[in-house]
Design a protein around this motif. Sequence first.
Motif, short mmCIF file in Angstrom:
data_model
loop_
_atom_site.label_atom_id
_atom_site.label_comp_id
_atom_site.label_asym_id
_atom_site.label_seq_id
_atom_site.Cartn_x
_atom_site.Cartn_y
_atom_site.Cartn_z
N TYR A 71 -0.97 -6.28 12.18
CA TYR A 71 -2.38 -6.23 11.78
C TYR A 71 -2.71 -4.85 11.19
O TYR A 71 -3.34 -4.75 10.13
CB TYR A 71 -3.25 -6.54 12.99
N LEU A 72 -2.26 -3.79 11.84
CA LEU A 72 -2.51 -2.44 11.34
C LEU A 72 -1.79 -2.18 10.02
O LEU A 72 -2.31 -1.48 9.15
CB LEU A 72 -2.12 -1.40 12.39
N GLN A 73 -0.60 -2.75 9.85
CA GLN A 73 0.11 -2.62 8.58
C GLN A 73 -0.67 -3.32 7.46
O GLN A 73 -0.77 -2.79 6.35
CB GLN A 73 1.51 -3.22 8.69
N ALA A 74 -1.21 -4.49 7.75
CA ALA A 74 -2.02 -5.19 6.75
C ALA A 74 -3.23 -4.35 6.38
O ALA A 74 -3.57 -4.22 5.20
CB ALA A 74 -2.45 -6.56 7.28
N ALA A 75 -3.87 -3.74 7.38
CA ALA A 75 -5.01 -2.87 7.11
C ALA A 75 -4.60 -1.70 6.23
O ALA A 75 -5.34 -1.28 5.34
CB ALA A 75 -5.60 -2.36 8.44
N THR A 76 -3.41 -1.19 6.46
CA THR A 76 -2.90 -0.06 5.67
C THR A 76 -2.66 -0.47 4.23
O THR A 76 -2.97 0.28 3.30
CB THR A 76 -1.61 0.49 6.31
N GLU A 77 -2.13 -1.66 4.01
CA GLU A 77 -1.92 -2.16 2.65
C GLU A 77 -3.26 -2.28 1.92
O GLU A 77 -3.37 -1.91 0.75
CB GLU A 77 -1.24 -3.52 2.68
N ILE A 78 -4.25 -2.80 2.62
CA ILE A 78 -5.58 -2.94 2.02
C ILE A 78 -6.15 -1.56 1.70
O ILE A 78 -6.66 -1.32 0.60
CB ILE A 78 -6.52 -3.72 2.96
N ALA A 79 -6.05 -0.64 2.66
CA ALA A 79 -6.57 0.71 2.46
C ALA A 79 -5.94 1.39 1.26
O ALA A 79 -6.63 2.03 0.45
CB ALA A 79 -6.35 1.55 3.73
N ALA A 80 -4.64 1.24 1.12
CA ALA A 80 -3.94 1.85 -0.02
C ALA A 80 -4.43 1.25 -1.33
O ALA A 80 -4.66 1.96 -2.32
CB ALA A 80 -2.43 1.68 0.13
N ALA A 81 -4.61 -0.05 -1.36
CA ALA A 81 -5.01 -0.75 -2.59
C ALA A 81 -6.42 -0.40 -3.03
O ALA A 81 -6.71 -0.38 -4.22
CB ALA A 81 -4.87 -2.26 -2.41
#
Length: 190
Positions: free
Chosen positions: A99-109
């Motif tokens: 879940y935190l990795q998905a949040a990180t992908e979104i944050a980067a994008a």
Amino acid sequence: MLIGYNTNGFAHHRLCDAIEILAEIGYRAVAITLDHTILDPPDHRGVDRAIQLISNANRNFELRVTLETGARFILDPRRKHQPTLISFEECGRELRLKYLQAATEIAAAINADSVSLWSGAPDDRATETELFDRLTASLEILLQRTESTGVLFSFEPEPDMFVDSMTKFARLQNALPHPRLGLTLDIGHL
């Protein structure tokens, strides 16, 4: 310093409406909680949808964004804020990490300022040392898996969580001094 507001306070609004209202009343930053209405973690396609939704909602207002990962029942519909980075079962810790990795992908994008996170509350009778070891190991994995994104993590000591004070955060920071791991303070908890 920019004053921001968390979308938790707009639980019954569409994200685009919440951001518009916040911009209208003068906020310059927003913490967007990645809940079921924005991200459905079991479905990785949800990341692309979340990126589009947040980008569209903020397009005209250009608020600074932090992604908040404290959605209450996003990973377990029966247990608030579970599983966590300190959960007894490794598969639970892994679910939180994904879940935190998905949040990180979104944050980067979307060029978000950071991803906000916390330790979680214990779900077993582990000692403080055991919980601390689980937390540091989980954070090390998260930082390693997301290294290429450059996304910052803002850790929030929060009441009723394992790390609930600045003293415990200082211990964590001493054990895991990493340039991408910082601090979040919620003035509602001060």
